[in-house]
Scaffold this active site. Structure first.
Site, PDB file in Angstrom:
ATOM      1  N   SER A   1       0.836  -1.210   0.000  1.00 27.05           N
ATOM      2  CA  SER A   1       0.000   0.000   0.000  1.00 27.05           C
ATOM      3  C   SER A   1       0.868   1.256   0.000  1.00 27.05           C
ATOM      4  O   SER A   1       0.497   2.276  -0.576  1.00 27.05           O
ATOM      5  CB  SER A   1      -0.919  -0.007   1.227  1.00 27.05           C
ATOM      6  OG  SER A   1      -1.840  -1.076   1.138  1.00 27.05           O
TER       7      SER A   1
ATOM      8  N   GLU B   1      -4.662  -3.894  -6.994  1.00 26.24           N
ATOM      9  CA  GLU B   1      -4.742  -2.506  -7.489  1.00 26.24           C
ATOM     10  C   GLU B   1      -5.224  -1.567  -6.378  1.00 26.24           C
ATOM     11  O   GLU B   1      -5.985  -0.625  -6.613  1.00 26.24           O
ATOM     12  CB  GLU B   1      -5.619  -2.410  -8.744  1.00 26.24           C
ATOM     13  CG  GLU B   1      -4.876  -2.964  -9.955  1.00 26.24           C
ATOM     14  CD  GLU B   1      -5.285  -2.367 -11.267  1.00 26.24           C
ATOM     15  OE1 GLU B   1      -5.597  -1.166 -11.323  1.00 26.24           O
ATOM     16  OE2 GLU B   1      -5.261  -3.096 -12.260  1.00 26.24           O
TER      17      GLU B   1
ATOM     18  N   ILE C   1       3.422  -9.790  -9.192  1.00 22.86           N
ATOM     19  CA  ILE C   1       3.328  -9.322 -10.575  1.00 22.86           C
ATOM     20  C   ILE C   1       2.478 -10.297 -11.397  1.00 22.86           C
ATOM     21  O   ILE C   1       2.860 -11.456 -11.616  1.00 22.86           O
ATOM     22  CB  ILE C   1       4.723  -9.125 -11.196  1.00 22.86           C
ATOM     23  CG1 ILE C   1       5.587  -8.238 -10.279  1.00 22.86           C
ATOM     24  CG2 ILE C   1       4.585  -8.531 -12.594  1.00 22.86           C
ATOM     25  CD1 ILE C   1       4.967  -6.912  -9.874  1.00 22.86           C
TER      26      ILE C   1
END
Length: 391
Positions: A139, A376, A164
């Site tokens: 974060s 995300e 990833i």
């Protein structure tokens, strides 16, 4: 001011968007859905989905026409991801992450870099991943430690990127790295790294709860020397590009959540009409009907918010003014993913014991939905973002 029924399209996707949905749904059901359970069970990359999406130019629809792409708008991209996710969340990460990985190039790169990397992506010759997170920088992405040091006409990169998506399968990686440690977020730059660059390697695939068909790995950068012209934008602008990218691409995670939730609702709706208890279909019972009504209501609210965010994203991309995209992107991602988790959980409940087995797709959908609340930007971070950007 009066308007005719045909003029008032403010809250309705265009006919072209509806046709796109029909086409992608047909393709997904024919070419992707049959492999979804096996892809999940074997935790293998959904090659059949990639082949089908590439064959139909649906793997990276966002790439502008000037670089050989379809030039699809943000809502069209959402619809593609949504319809693929409806049958297989892992496969929907192909178009979603191709946009995430390449959007920094589209937003900030030189014309030379755009031509070099967007054309193969548009053709389907390469996929694109996004390298922001690190073992100690999740974060707090600005706390990254990966470094890029200038050496003549090159930069030398060293560090580790974690979580990833599609790592090892993608040819290209947008990598954020520190070029000036004194400046924190303003000392971060963005680069394109190729899988074939000496010094690039990958960790073992993570063993995950869901989206098992999409490989998630660490990316290791060990004295990776790349030409200086592979920097995306000016030195020190990488973090700003990364955040601007997420404003647009959080909407693609909302789209994925919508698709997963829609697939779960569709399956549960069919099941309760067939399953009989106490002499009649369980769908005739008010308790079940109320659950379905709540699921459909949350899904529709999430879809409207996501499509409105996509419209804002598109207007900004076309050169429009301020559109509260940071708030709307975060809100769409947060609300749609929370809704998907609730809807898939209720869908499992509606199937009772069957919902808990791998013979039915709902337990997979419930497992896949969870990640949409996390990646995300966790939904806790989305709430921070929203609070700081209240319209």
């Amino acid at each position: 001011m009066a308007s005719s029924v045909n003029d008032f399209d403010l809250y309705r996707p265009s006919e072209e968007h509806d046709m796109l949905r029909d086409a992608v749904r047909s393709l997904a059901e024919a070419k992707i859905a049959p492999f979804a359970a096996e892809v999940d069970e074997g935790a293998r990359f959904p090659q059949e989905a990639l082949d089908a999406l590439v064959a139909n130019d649906l793997h990276a629809v966002h790439v502008p026409e000037s670089y050989g792409g379809s030039g699809a708008d943000a809502l069209a991209t959402v619809i593609v991801i949504e319809e693929v996710a409806r049958v297989c969340a892992s496969s929907s990460l192909i178009p979603a992450v191709n946009k995430l990985g390449s959007l920094p190039v589209i937003l900030s790169a030189s014309e030379e870099l755009k031509k070099k990397y967007l054309a193969p992506l548009a053709k389907g010759d390469a996929m694109f991943s996004y390298c922001l997170s690190e073992p100690d920088a999740g974060s707090d992405a600005a706390g990254m430690k990966t470094k890029a040091v200038r050496d003549g006409d090159s930069y030398v990169l060293n560090g580790v990127k974690r979580w990833i998506t599609n790592a090892g399968v993608s040819e290209y990686y947008t990598v954020m790295a520190v070029t000036d440690p004194e400046k924190r977020s303003k000392g971060i730059s963005a680069f394109v790294v190729e899988k074939s660059d000496p010094g690039v390697s990958f960790g073992a695939p993570e063993k995950k709860l869901g989206i098992k068909g999409s490989p998630t790995r660490e990316v290791y950068l060990d004295n990776v020397r790349i030409p200086a012209d592979r920097m995306i934008g000016e030195e020190g602008t990488g973090f700003a590009t990364a955040m601007k990218t997420l404003d647009h691409t959080r909407i693609t995670i909302a789209a994925q959540a919508l698709g997963i939730a829609q697939g779960a609702l569709d399956y549960a709706k069919g099941y309760v009409q067939e399953r009989k208890q106490f002499g009649k279909p369980i769908g005739d019972f008010q308790g079940v009907q109320f659950m379905l009504a709540d699921m459909a209501m949350k899904l529709e609210a999430a879809r409207q918010l996501t499509y409105a965010a996509a419209a804002k994203s598109e207007r900004i991309s076309a050169g429009g003014g301020k559109e509260d995209l940071t708030f709307f992107g975060a809100a769409a991602k947060c609300y749609a993913s929370d809704a998907a988790m609730e809807i898939t959980t209720d869908a499992v409940q509606l199937l009772g014991g069957y919902g808990y087995t791998r013979d039915y797709p709902l337990e997979r959908m419930m497992r896949d939905a969870k990640i949409t609340q996390i990646y995300e930007g966790t939904n806790q971070v989305q709430r921070i973002v929203m609070a700081r950007n209240l319209p």
